[in-house]
Design an enzyme around this catalytic site. Sequence first.
Site, PDB file in Angstrom:
ATOM      1  N   ASP A 130       0.816  -1.214   0.000  1.00  0.00           N
ATOM      2  CA  ASP A 130       0.000   0.000   0.000  1.00  0.00           C
ATOM      3  C   ASP A 130       0.852   1.268   0.000  1.00  0.00           C
ATOM      4  O   ASP A 130       2.088   1.211   0.005  1.00  0.00           O
ATOM      5  CB  ASP A 130      -0.963  -0.059   1.205  1.00  0.00           C
ATOM      6  CG  ASP A 130      -2.353   0.444   0.857  1.00  0.00           C
ATOM      7  OD1 ASP A 130      -2.459   1.323  -0.003  1.00  0.00           O
ATOM      8  OD2 ASP A 130      -3.330  -0.038   1.476  1.00  0.00           O
ATOM      9  N   TRP A 165      -2.900   3.452  -6.041  1.00  0.00           N
ATOM     10  CA  TRP A 165      -4.116   4.268  -6.227  1.00  0.00           C
ATOM     11  C   TRP A 165      -4.150   5.156  -7.474  1.00  0.00           C
ATOM     12  O   TRP A 165      -4.921   6.113  -7.543  1.00  0.00           O
ATOM     13  CB  TRP A 165      -4.375   5.171  -5.014  1.00  0.00           C
ATOM     14  CG  TRP A 165      -4.205   4.566  -3.685  1.00  0.00           C
ATOM     15  CD1 TRP A 165      -4.535   3.292  -3.311  1.00  0.00           C
ATOM     16  CD2 TRP A 165      -3.669   5.198  -2.509  1.00  0.00           C
ATOM     17  NE1 TRP A 165      -4.247   3.100  -1.987  1.00  0.00           N
ATOM     18  CE2 TRP A 165      -3.715   4.249  -1.480  1.00  0.00           C
ATOM     19  CE3 TRP A 165      -3.169   6.476  -2.258  1.00  0.00           C
ATOM     20  CZ2 TRP A 165      -3.261   4.555  -0.189  1.00  0.00           C
ATOM     21  CZ3 TRP A 165      -2.715   6.781  -0.976  1.00  0.00           C
ATOM     22  CH2 TRP A 165      -2.766   5.816   0.031  1.00  0.00           C
ATOM     23  N   GLY A 166      -3.257   4.898  -8.427  1.00  0.00           N
ATOM     24  CA  GLY A 166      -3.327   5.684  -9.665  1.00  0.00           C
ATOM     25  C   GLY A 166      -2.733   7.077  -9.549  1.00  0.00           C
ATOM     26  O   GLY A 166      -2.899   7.894 -10.451  1.00  0.00           O
ATOM     27  N   ASP A 187      -9.992   3.686  -3.700  1.00  0.00           N
ATOM     28  CA  ASP A 187     -10.704   2.482  -3.255  1.00  0.00           C
ATOM     29  C   ASP A 187     -12.118   2.393  -3.831  1.00  0.00           C
ATOM     30  O   ASP A 187     -12.856   3.366  -3.849  1.00  0.00           O
ATOM     31  CB  ASP A 187     -10.804   2.465  -1.720  1.00  0.00           C
ATOM     32  CG  ASP A 187      -9.461   2.193  -1.073  1.00  0.00           C
ATOM     33  OD1 ASP A 187      -8.436   2.204  -1.793  1.00  0.00           O
ATOM     34  OD2 ASP A 187      -9.436   1.964   0.150  1.00  0.00           O
TER      35      ASP A 187
HETATM   36  C1  GLA Z   1      -6.014   1.271   1.299  1.00  0.00           C
HETATM   37  C2  GLA Z   1      -6.131   0.304   0.124  1.00  0.00           C
HETATM   38  C3  GLA Z   1      -7.281  -0.666   0.357  1.00  0.00           C
HETATM   39  C4  GLA Z   1      -7.052  -1.434   1.658  1.00  0.00           C
HETATM   40  C5  GLA Z   1      -6.880  -0.449   2.809  1.00  0.00           C
HETATM   41  C6  GLA Z   1      -6.443  -1.140   4.082  1.00  0.00           C
HETATM   42  O1  GLA Z   1      -7.105   2.117   1.390  1.00  0.00           O
HETATM   43  O2  GLA Z   1      -6.307   1.009  -1.077  1.00  0.00           O
HETATM   44  O3  GLA Z   1      -7.394  -1.563  -0.716  1.00  0.00           O
HETATM   45  O4  GLA Z   1      -5.928  -2.244   1.518  1.00  0.00           O
HETATM   46  O5  GLA Z   1      -5.883   0.536   2.519  1.00  0.00           O
HETATM   47  O6  GLA Z   1      -6.245  -0.238   5.134  1.00  0.00           O
END
Ligand code: GLA
Length: 384
Positions: A130, A165-166, A187
């Site tokens: 992440d 996340w792009g 997300d």
């Molecule tokens: C981010 C990621 C999600 C998930 C959460 C967990 O938001 O983009 O897919 O893994 O963290 O905290």
Amino acid sequence: MNRKAMCAVPPMGWNSWNTFTDKISEDLIKETVDAMKEQGFLEAGYDYVVIDDCWSLRERDSDGKLVPDPEKFPNGMKAVADYIHEKGFKFGMYSCCGTRTCANYPGSFDHEYQDAQQFAEWGVDYLKYDNCFKPQNQDGRTLYRRMGLALANCGRDIVFSACQWGTDDVHQWIRSTGAHLFRSTGDINDSWNSIKDIALSQMDKLEYSGSYCHNDMDMLVVGMYGKGGNEYISAGGCSDEEYQTHFALWAMMNSPLMIGCDVRSLNDQTRTLLLNKDLIAINQDIECRAPFLVSCESNNPDMRILAKYLSNGDVAVGMFNFGDTPSMAAVDFWDLGLTVSSQKVMEIYDCIRHESLGRKNEILTSVIPAHGCGVYRCCLVDRS
Ligand code: GLA
């Protein structure tokens, strides 16, 4: 060490986050694995079982090691890995390139090599990585490269799932980090608007998904019906029609297919959709050609038609109605690359209804429900 080339095609599996967030445990993982096996998910190709955020204690131990939460995972992660492997699945885990994960557990910043080693020892096959809590002045590219290199040298084949996340034009540089898939959007949540926004946001990036590095449009919300693990994710839920369009879009756009619902309590519609072998075959086609947008003979500005060349010479065509009223869509075979002089026509197979629609000469027309889709496998045959 000899490393295998991994992820020629988009990975498929299940991830704990969408439904369970921090409510994860060894028991949940075992029950999920059993339920997937019993219902034919492994056979259909869903082989990764991924534990997302919230699996560790809030701090590292005195050696700087990550420690599994003993209440959630009383026998440690190796025991979980062994169970998953015994049943024929592969084991995925989660960390973050910053100092903390998004849910505020320890991240891997400056522990990359130590953590990669630890994951290898536990028998991990896949790491979701992440993007939260990056120290100031740290360039995300360097942090993803670090973990990419650490995983490539940890002594075990571990798929690198970058969750970036792009941002920062990630599609332009992520392949260089060793990532096998990369999140290209924020997300997802369990609503039609989220599905629509994510899909439309990637229509100008279709070329950036391909063998060994796939555009990850986030986990599926198929079958969640508003039962997300937190308020953001639940978002009201979708209709079965919308879930079908979501799954078909992810399949056509070469996204990984990671189930996000509770597979222990699926209804028939959800199971049938997730196990649709004709849609899965389009997603998993070995050549992994990027889909392309086809001009759409429709007066509905919210209609999109995607086509994807498949390795056996067939063409997959997906018609997607992002609008709120049913409308007609038509694709001219000329736009798929078929000429009249070819002396060929198309034999059409409906991948949702699983039936042949017979031969069409120059055009395929269909009425697509609001928020619905049609997906067809088109096979070139001699005009007789
Ligand atoms: C981010 C990621 C999600 C998930 C959460 C967990 O938001 O983009 O897919 O893994 O963290 O905290």
